[in-house]
Each structure stands twice: as structure tokens, then as C-alpha cells.
Design a protein around this motif. Structure first.
Motif, PDB file in Angstrom:
ATOM      1  N   HIS A 152       0.832  -1.199   0.000  1.00  0.00           N
ATOM      2  CA  HIS A 152       0.000   0.000   0.000  1.00  0.00           C
ATOM      3  C   HIS A 152       0.871   1.256   0.000  1.00  0.00           C
ATOM      4  CE1 HIS A 152      -2.836   3.082   1.486  1.00  0.00           C
ATOM      5  NE2 HIS A 152      -3.749   2.337   0.899  1.00  0.00           N
ATOM      6  N   ARG A 153       1.964   1.241   0.757  1.00  0.00           N
ATOM      7  CA  ARG A 153       2.862   2.393   0.779  1.00  0.00           C
ATOM      8  C   ARG A 153       3.477   2.618  -0.600  1.00  0.00           C
ATOM      9  NH1 ARG A 153       5.461   5.542   4.500  1.00  0.00           N
ATOM     10  NH2 ARG A 153       4.603   4.371   6.251  1.00  0.00           N
ATOM     11  N   ILE A 154       3.888   1.543  -1.254  1.00  0.00           N
ATOM     12  CA  ILE A 154       4.448   1.660  -2.601  1.00  0.00           C
ATOM     13  C   ILE A 154       3.418   2.248  -3.557  1.00  0.00           C
ATOM     14  CG2 ILE A 154       5.286   0.353  -4.597  1.00  0.00           C
ATOM     15  CD1 ILE A 154       6.562  -1.614  -2.620  1.00  0.00           C
ATOM     16  N   ALA A 155       2.209   1.707  -3.526  1.00  0.00           N
ATOM     17  CA  ALA A 155       1.156   2.192  -4.424  1.00  0.00           C
ATOM     18  C   ALA A 155       0.843   3.660  -4.148  1.00  0.00           C
ATOM     19  CB  ALA A 155      -0.091   1.327  -4.271  1.00  0.00           C
ATOM     20  N   ALA A 156       0.719   4.017  -2.869  1.00  0.00           N
ATOM     21  CA  ALA A 156       0.370   5.396  -2.516  1.00  0.00           C
ATOM     22  C   ALA A 156       1.467   6.365  -2.946  1.00  0.00           C
ATOM     23  CB  ALA A 156       0.123   5.499  -1.011  1.00  0.00           C
ATOM     24  N   ALA A 157       2.727   5.963  -2.819  1.00  0.00           N
ATOM     25  CA  ALA A 157       3.839   6.842  -3.188  1.00  0.00           C
ATOM     26  C   ALA A 157       3.830   7.180  -4.668  1.00  0.00           C
ATOM     27  CB  ALA A 157       5.164   6.186  -2.801  1.00  0.00           C
ATOM     28  N   ARG A 193      -9.620  -7.683   7.989  1.00  0.00           N
ATOM     29  CA  ARG A 193      -9.292  -7.121   9.301  1.00  0.00           C
ATOM     30  C   ARG A 193      -8.082  -6.198   9.204  1.00  0.00           C
ATOM     31  NH1 ARG A 193     -10.383 -12.470  11.029  1.00  0.00           N
ATOM     32  NH2 ARG A 193      -8.137 -12.928  11.078  1.00  0.00           N
ATOM     33  N   GLU A 194      -7.084  -6.631   8.452  1.00  0.00           N
ATOM     34  CA  GLU A 194      -5.848  -5.860   8.336  1.00  0.00           C
ATOM     35  C   GLU A 194      -6.091  -4.516   7.648  1.00  0.00           C
ATOM     36  OE1 GLU A 194      -1.739  -6.133   9.472  1.00  0.00           O
ATOM     37  OE2 GLU A 194      -3.328  -7.622   9.684  1.00  0.00           O
ATOM     38  N   VAL A 195      -6.790  -4.528   6.522  1.00  0.00           N
ATOM     39  CA  VAL A 195      -6.988  -3.279   5.786  1.00  0.00           C
ATOM     40  C   VAL A 195      -7.964  -2.359   6.508  1.00  0.00           C
ATOM     41  CG1 VAL A 195      -6.382  -4.308   3.566  1.00  0.00           C
ATOM     42  CG2 VAL A 195      -8.777  -4.299   4.295  1.00  0.00           C
ATOM     43  N   THR A 196      -8.934  -2.925   7.210  1.00  0.00           N
ATOM     44  CA  THR A 196      -9.868  -2.095   7.981  1.00  0.00           C
ATOM     45  C   THR A 196      -9.155  -1.390   9.119  1.00  0.00           C
ATOM     46  OG1 THR A 196     -11.751  -3.529   7.433  1.00  0.00           O
ATOM     47  CG2 THR A 196     -11.977  -2.097   9.353  1.00  0.00           C
ATOM     48  N   ALA A 197      -8.309  -2.141   9.835  1.00  0.00           N
ATOM     49  CA  ALA A 197      -7.563  -1.550  10.945  1.00  0.00           C
ATOM     50  C   ALA A 197      -6.609  -0.470  10.470  1.00  0.00           C
ATOM     51  CB  ALA A 197      -6.790  -2.644  11.689  1.00  0.00           C
ATOM     52  N   ALA A 198      -6.041  -0.656   9.269  1.00  0.00           N
ATOM     53  CA  ALA A 198      -5.078   0.313   8.739  1.00  0.00           C
ATOM     54  C   ALA A 198      -5.755   1.457   7.987  1.00  0.00           C
ATOM     55  CB  ALA A 198      -4.088  -0.392   7.814  1.00  0.00           C
ATOM     56  N   GLY A 199      -7.047   1.336   7.735  1.00  0.00           N
ATOM     57  CA  GLY A 199      -7.752   2.372   6.987  1.00  0.00           C
ATOM     58  C   GLY A 199      -7.486   2.342   5.501  1.00  0.00           C
ATOM     59  N   PHE A 200      -7.121   1.174   4.990  1.00  0.00           N
ATOM     60  CA  PHE A 200      -6.873   1.031   3.550  1.00  0.00           C
ATOM     61  C   PHE A 200      -8.198   0.704   2.852  1.00  0.00           C
ATOM     62  CE2 PHE A 200      -2.385  -0.722   4.655  1.00  0.00           C
ATOM     63  CZ  PHE A 200      -1.979   0.549   5.006  1.00  0.00           C
ATOM     64  N   ASN A 201      -8.939   1.714   2.498  1.00  0.00           N
ATOM     65  CA  ASN A 201     -10.266   1.483   1.907  1.00  0.00           C
ATOM     66  C   ASN A 201     -10.231   1.376   0.388  1.00  0.00           C
ATOM     67  OD1 ASN A 201     -11.504   1.750   4.508  1.00  0.00           O
ATOM     68  ND2 ASN A 201     -11.322   3.985   4.317  1.00  0.00           N
ATOM     69  N   ASP A 202      -9.051   1.540  -0.200  1.00  0.00           N
ATOM     70  CA  ASP A 202      -8.949   1.600  -1.653  1.00  0.00           C
ATOM     71  C   ASP A 202      -8.260   0.365  -2.241  1.00  0.00           C
ATOM     72  OD1 ASP A 202      -6.600   2.230  -0.398  1.00  0.00           O
ATOM     73  OD2 ASP A 202      -6.009   3.809  -1.794  1.00  0.00           O
TER      74      ASP A 202
END
Length: 278
Positions: free
Chosen positions: A25-30, A79-88
Motif C-alpha cells: 500500500h505504501r508503494i502504491a500510494a507513493a 481485518r488488516e486493511v480495515t484496521a489500517a484504513g486502507f479502503n482503496d
């Protein structure tokens, strides 16, 4: 201009797999890219093909086991993406040979994020041990390859390029340009086949990087040896690299991948992420 617009993360059946979504997710967001997670493992019926003919009840039990494993993996991912707020983040899954499933999605992606599978843990991941080189060689797509138990959420601050004048190495460097532009430090390791070192003139790889606004520190060795892979990893540790860029060298012989010595050694021993291309 090399751009990353889509990142495809492979998820397997191991508990460690879901944690890789943070780095992906960090790679994609960057890079302003879309992230898709694809769950692809070897179905039990492919692992035990005789079950379909020997006992229909056993085949049904294996299919049920696959479904339960897949649901556990998806629940852990959610669970992982919900906790991290990765909604995309997009979730996809397949129920066939994992290489075949993954290739279909890989062809529509700019960058893959994979994890090297330790032979002793292949039953936990439910993925063939040659999954990474097979995907790299059969898709031609670049991939960030993570150690199986890798936990960090950031890579690419210090990048080491393993350079040789070859198509695979050139493709890896080209694919790595988005990372190299963001790196604080870039190093290049090269070994001269003829044993002659000439620092009076910049290497072609130096000129290429300079044209992209990237300044690199060059480390030149002598003639390559059987231990070049281990020397490369030692240099990566010395310069504190958190990403190693290199070509993936290999070819097929009777449906088995014969990897080059350095590729095989680095894939087996690396404790840092690799950015590889075939």
C-alpha cells in the motif's frame, strides 16, 4: 517516462502474507497507483489429483478445505486493511494453479509484489517454491520480491543496483527508476568479465542514471566468481541498502527453471527486498 499506475500483491495461505499489504500500500500510494491483492494458492485437488478418481467424498472434503482456507485468508485481509484504513485496496481470488491465475492479473499490472517461499514453509503458503522465478520469467513484469518474514513498511531509502550489461539487468534498472528517483542514496555494484577496471570514464550505467537525474556511487569488483551473489549481499549490508535491484536470469529446461548462479544465490539468501525483472 516509467510510471507505476497499478501494483499487484500476491497473497498466499500463510499468516505472514497479509502483513505485506502495508508495504504494498505504501508503494502504491507513493506513486499514485491502484493496489490489487490477489489470493492464489495451489488447490488441494491439484496437490492430490488422485483424490478425484479414488474417492468422490475425499474430493469434496478437499474442496471444502480450500474454501475454508480462502475464507480465513480473506477475513484476515479484511481485518488488516480495515484496521489500517486502507479502503482503496481491491481483493481478487483464484481457484486454479496459482501461476496461471496470477499471470492473468500480472499482465495488467505495472509492478508485482511477491514473497520468496522457503522450501520448508511451502506447505504453509500453499505455493510452489519456484513461484517467484516462474512469474518473473513467464510474465516479463518487474517485481518487488520480499523475504518471507519481511515486516518493514518502507523500502528504497538506500538502493543497491547489481549491474551487468545484459537485457535483464537493463530492464530491472528501467523498472526501478521510480524508486531510484525517490532514494536518498544509490549504489551500483558491477563485476568486470575481463577483469579490467577503468575509472577514468563513467560506466554506461552511470551515464544512464545521470540522464535521469540520479547520482550513484560505483563499487567495482574483478572477475565474477561462484560467490558473487554472497559478495553482493555483503555489500548490500555494508551500504545498509534496503532495496537491491537486479536482473533475474534463468531459462526453462523440460518445464523446470534453471536459474543463474547469482539469481539463485540471492533469492535463497537475501534478507532485504529485491526489485527484479527478467
Amino acid at each position: 517516462m516509467n510510471e507505476i499506475r497499478s501494483v499487484l500483491l500476491h497473497q498466499d495461505a500463510s499468516e505472514a502474507s497479509v502483513r505485506r499489504v502495508h508495504l504494498a500500500h505504501r508503494i502504491a500510494a507513493a506513486h499514485g497507483a491502484l493496489l490489487e491483492v490477489l489470493y492464489a494458492v495451489t488447490p488441494a485437488l491439484l496437490q492430490y489429483p488422485m483424490a478425484t478418481s479414488a474417492d468422490s467424498q475425499l474430493a469434496a472434503m478437499l474442496a471444502l478445505s480450500d474454501a475454508e482456507t480462502r475464507e480465513r485468508a480473506k477475513a484476515a485481509f479484511e481485518r488488516e486493511v480495515t484496521a489500517a484504513g486502507f479502503n482503496d485496496v481491491l481483493w481478487s481470488e483464484g481457484n486454479d494453479d496459482p501461476v496461471s491465475v496470477f499471470k492473468v492479473h500480472a499482465f495488467a499490472s505495472d509492478l508485482l509484489v511477491l514473497a520468496q517461499i522457503e522450501p520448508d514453509n511451502r506447505l504453509l503458503s500453499q505455493v510452489p517454491v519456484d513461484f517467484v522465478p516462474t512469474v518473473l520469467i513467464e510474465t516479463g513484469k518487474p517485481a518487488v520480491v520480499l523475504p518471507e518474514d519481511f515486516k518493514a513498511e518502507r523500502i528504497g531509502s538506500t538502493v543497491l543496483i547489481a549491474w551487468k550489461p545484459s537485457a535483464s539487468s537493463a530492464r530491472a534498472v528501467s523498472a526501478a527508476l521510480p524508486f531510484l528517483r525517490m532514494a536518498s542514496r544509490v549504489h551500483v555494484a558491477t563485476w568486470e568479465d575481463d577483469g579490467h577496471l577503468d575509472r577514468n570514464n563513467p560506466l554506461p550505467i552511470e551515464r544512464y542514471l545521470q540522464r535521469h537525474g540520479i547520482t550513484a556511487t560505483v563499487h567495482q569488483g574483478g572477475r565474477p566468481t561462484r560467490d558473487t551473489g554472497e559478495l553482493l549481499l555483503a555489500l548490500a549490508a555494508d551500504v545498509r541498502a534496503d532495496l537491491l535491484v537486479m536482473g533475474c536470469y534463468g531459462h526453462s529446461r523440460t518445464r523446470e527453471w534453471i536459474l543463474g548462479g547469482v539469481t539463485r544465490s540471492v533469492l535463497r539468501l537475501a534478507k532485504l527486498p529485491l526489485l527484479m525483472a527478467h
